[in-house]
Design an enzyme around this catalytic site. Sequence first.
Site, PDB file in Angstrom:
ATOM      1  N   HIS A 168       0.846  -1.199   0.000  1.00  0.00           N
ATOM      2  CA  HIS A 168       0.000   0.000   0.000  1.00  0.00           C
ATOM      3  C   HIS A 168       0.876   1.241   0.000  1.00  0.00           C
ATOM      4  O   HIS A 168       1.958   1.246   0.584  1.00  0.00           O
ATOM      5  CB  HIS A 168      -1.009  -0.006   1.156  1.00  0.00           C
ATOM      6  CG  HIS A 168      -0.436  -0.029   2.543  1.00  0.00           C
ATOM      7  ND1 HIS A 168       0.006   1.102   3.178  1.00  0.00           N
ATOM      8  CD2 HIS A 168      -0.259  -1.041   3.428  1.00  0.00           C
ATOM      9  CE1 HIS A 168       0.419   0.786   4.400  1.00  0.00           C
ATOM     10  NE2 HIS A 168       0.278  -0.505   4.580  1.00  0.00           N
ATOM     11  N   ASP A 215      -0.196   4.366   0.986  1.00  0.00           N
ATOM     12  CA  ASP A 215      -0.538   5.368   1.997  1.00  0.00           C
ATOM     13  C   ASP A 215       0.114   5.049   3.341  1.00  0.00           C
ATOM     14  O   ASP A 215       0.560   3.919   3.579  1.00  0.00           O
ATOM     15  CB  ASP A 215      -2.055   5.517   2.149  1.00  0.00           C
ATOM     16  CG  ASP A 215      -2.753   4.241   2.607  1.00  0.00           C
ATOM     17  OD1 ASP A 215      -2.350   3.144   2.144  1.00  0.00           O
ATOM     18  OD2 ASP A 215      -3.680   4.324   3.425  1.00  0.00           O
ATOM     19  N   ASP A 228       6.144   0.527   7.544  1.00  0.00           N
ATOM     20  CA  ASP A 228       4.756   0.233   7.128  1.00  0.00           C
ATOM     21  C   ASP A 228       4.345   1.174   6.007  1.00  0.00           C
ATOM     22  O   ASP A 228       3.794   2.228   6.273  1.00  0.00           O
ATOM     23  CB  ASP A 228       3.840   0.360   8.338  1.00  0.00           C
ATOM     24  CG  ASP A 228       2.414  -0.031   8.029  1.00  0.00           C
ATOM     25  OD1 ASP A 228       2.168  -0.615   6.970  1.00  0.00           O
ATOM     26  OD2 ASP A 228       1.540   0.264   8.844  1.00  0.00           O
ATOM     27  N   GLU A 266      -5.157   1.893   2.342  1.00  0.00           N
ATOM     28  CA  GLU A 266      -5.122   0.668   3.157  1.00  0.00           C
ATOM     29  C   GLU A 266      -5.311   1.017   4.619  1.00  0.00           C
ATOM     30  O   GLU A 266      -6.008   0.336   5.352  1.00  0.00           O
ATOM     31  CB  GLU A 266      -3.777  -0.056   2.954  1.00  0.00           C
ATOM     32  CG  GLU A 266      -3.735  -1.463   3.549  1.00  0.00           C
ATOM     33  CD  GLU A 266      -3.316  -1.521   5.015  1.00  0.00           C
ATOM     34  OE1 GLU A 266      -3.444  -2.593   5.622  1.00  0.00           O
ATOM     35  OE2 GLU A 266      -2.875  -0.489   5.581  1.00  0.00           O
ATOM     36  N   GLU A 267      -4.662   2.120   5.029  1.00  0.00           N
ATOM     37  CA  GLU A 267      -4.627   2.462   6.456  1.00  0.00           C
ATOM     38  C   GLU A 267      -5.981   2.919   6.997  1.00  0.00           C
ATOM     39  O   GLU A 267      -6.148   3.048   8.195  1.00  0.00           O
ATOM     40  CB  GLU A 267      -3.575   3.558   6.706  1.00  0.00           C
ATOM     41  CG  GLU A 267      -2.137   3.109   6.452  1.00  0.00           C
ATOM     42  CD  GLU A 267      -1.621   2.125   7.489  1.00  0.00           C
ATOM     43  OE1 GLU A 267      -2.382   1.740   8.397  1.00  0.00           O
ATOM     44  OE2 GLU A 267      -0.449   1.727   7.373  1.00  0.00           O
ATOM     45  N   GLU A 303       3.645  -6.463   4.114  1.00  0.00           N
ATOM     46  CA  GLU A 303       3.569  -5.768   5.407  1.00  0.00           C
ATOM     47  C   GLU A 303       4.726  -6.240   6.290  1.00  0.00           C
ATOM     48  O   GLU A 303       5.242  -7.344   6.106  1.00  0.00           O
ATOM     49  CB  GLU A 303       2.232  -6.094   6.096  1.00  0.00           C
ATOM     50  CG  GLU A 303       1.013  -5.529   5.402  1.00  0.00           C
ATOM     51  CD  GLU A 303       0.779  -4.045   5.685  1.00  0.00           C
ATOM     52  OE1 GLU A 303       1.544  -3.442   6.470  1.00  0.00           O
ATOM     53  OE2 GLU A 303      -0.170  -3.494   5.096  1.00  0.00           O
ATOM     54  N   HIS A 323       3.426   3.050  12.541  1.00  0.00           N
ATOM     55  CA  HIS A 323       2.473   4.030  13.088  1.00  0.00           C
ATOM     56  C   HIS A 323       3.043   4.870  14.235  1.00  0.00           C
ATOM     57  O   HIS A 323       2.388   5.779  14.717  1.00  0.00           O
ATOM     58  CB  HIS A 323       1.162   3.359  13.563  1.00  0.00           C
ATOM     59  CG  HIS A 323       0.429   2.615  12.488  1.00  0.00           C
ATOM     60  ND1 HIS A 323      -0.893   2.247  12.597  1.00  0.00           N
ATOM     61  CD2 HIS A 323       0.821   2.172  11.270  1.00  0.00           C
ATOM     62  CE1 HIS A 323      -1.271   1.606  11.492  1.00  0.00           C
ATOM     63  NE2 HIS A 323      -0.231   1.550  10.685  1.00  0.00           N
TER      64      HIS A 323
HETATM   65 ZN   LIG Z   1       0.623  -1.466   6.405  1.00  0.00          ZN
END
Ligand SMILES: [Zn+2]
Length: 387
Positions: free
Chosen positions: A73, A75, A105, A137-138, A164, A360
């Site tokens: 992903h 984003d 991530d 995705e997030e 991931e 994150h």
């Molecule tokens: Zn991810």
Amino acid sequence: MTKYYSAKEMLAKLVSFDTVSRNSNIPLIEFVENYLNSHGVASHRVQNSDGTKTNLWATIGPDTDGGVILSGHTDVVPVDGQPWDTDPFEVVEKEGLLYGRGTADMKAFSAIALSLVPEMINAKMKRPIHLALSYDEEIGCLGAPSMIEDMAPKVKAEAVIVGEPTMMKVVSGHKGALGLTTRVRGFEVHSSLVHTGVSAVHVAAKLVVWHEQKMLENKARTENLSENALFNPPYTTLHCGVIEGGTAHNITAKDCSFSSDFRTLPSENPMDYLDAYRAYAKELEAEMQRVAPSAKIEIDVRGNVPGCRREVDGSAERLVRQITGDNAEHVVSYGTEAGQFQDGGYSTIVCGPGDIAQAHAANEYLSVEQLNAGVDFQRRLIERLAS
Ligand SMILES: [Zn+2]
């Protein structure tokens, strides 16, 4: 002009695009399109409805069945309010660690694949590698389904690898997540006449307790089944995180709303839970409407990320175990696009560089060692597809 990037340089390039999910990812995608184009690789956009975001997929190698899809992903999660020591949108290397939003991530996996495109071309692979880059995705894996729908009739692949961060371990399962918003409309009267009103707060409370009871039933029913042993906890959980309602202690509440989520074991169908929940809400609604016909309960699905199911003799798992040599069983607690690829008919596994513990967070990083492990992995994949 044809340009070449090391994996580290490509990671720095991808991180430099602020692709927090609230922003457009199109500048990043345009860069990737131009880069692929410069190497003679055509790509396909699958956009969102207003054209502000897009998925991109591309095939490197021959137009044959049996290749491998590398899924990432584009984003990232926001950095607002986080105490970063460096600019989050610039990769800064310190003592073997590459800091930046999305390094773990999960821009590294895609960056590695992109940096290796020239090697993929030179390897004269007999089966192709497909790149599948998604958006949003997030915020609930919203982008990938339309890309998978576009790819599925055209791309018959042996395996999908969702990159991931797993520390390059082979992850074959995770729970699904169904997010719901429930809005209860009651009927306001003075609470001394409560029998003539409908309290949205009281009805919402019953619905919240339903979540708790269902979860306790699940615990009793499935926590000792060996197939669930790797999951923590080993049963489907139902949880309400936010609730809001009412205006005064002596008025039956006209409105109450709450959001909740069901995190389902991959062996269970989230829609069965949703059906049971809706059926219970219907019962309550009928009771409410006997007092006040305008009373109602609305249930909206905010998001639905299917679980990643352990496949029986799955080709993706076999391939990635052969390349990594990891034969242990791993599941993760976070959601990914893997279940969506499985729903699209693809054998799918999760395996990528970096540690979810850094995802994150402020000062997110990927170690150079993990970046290199990711490069080694993809080089071995190229070799296999060339042999
Ligand atoms: Zn991810």
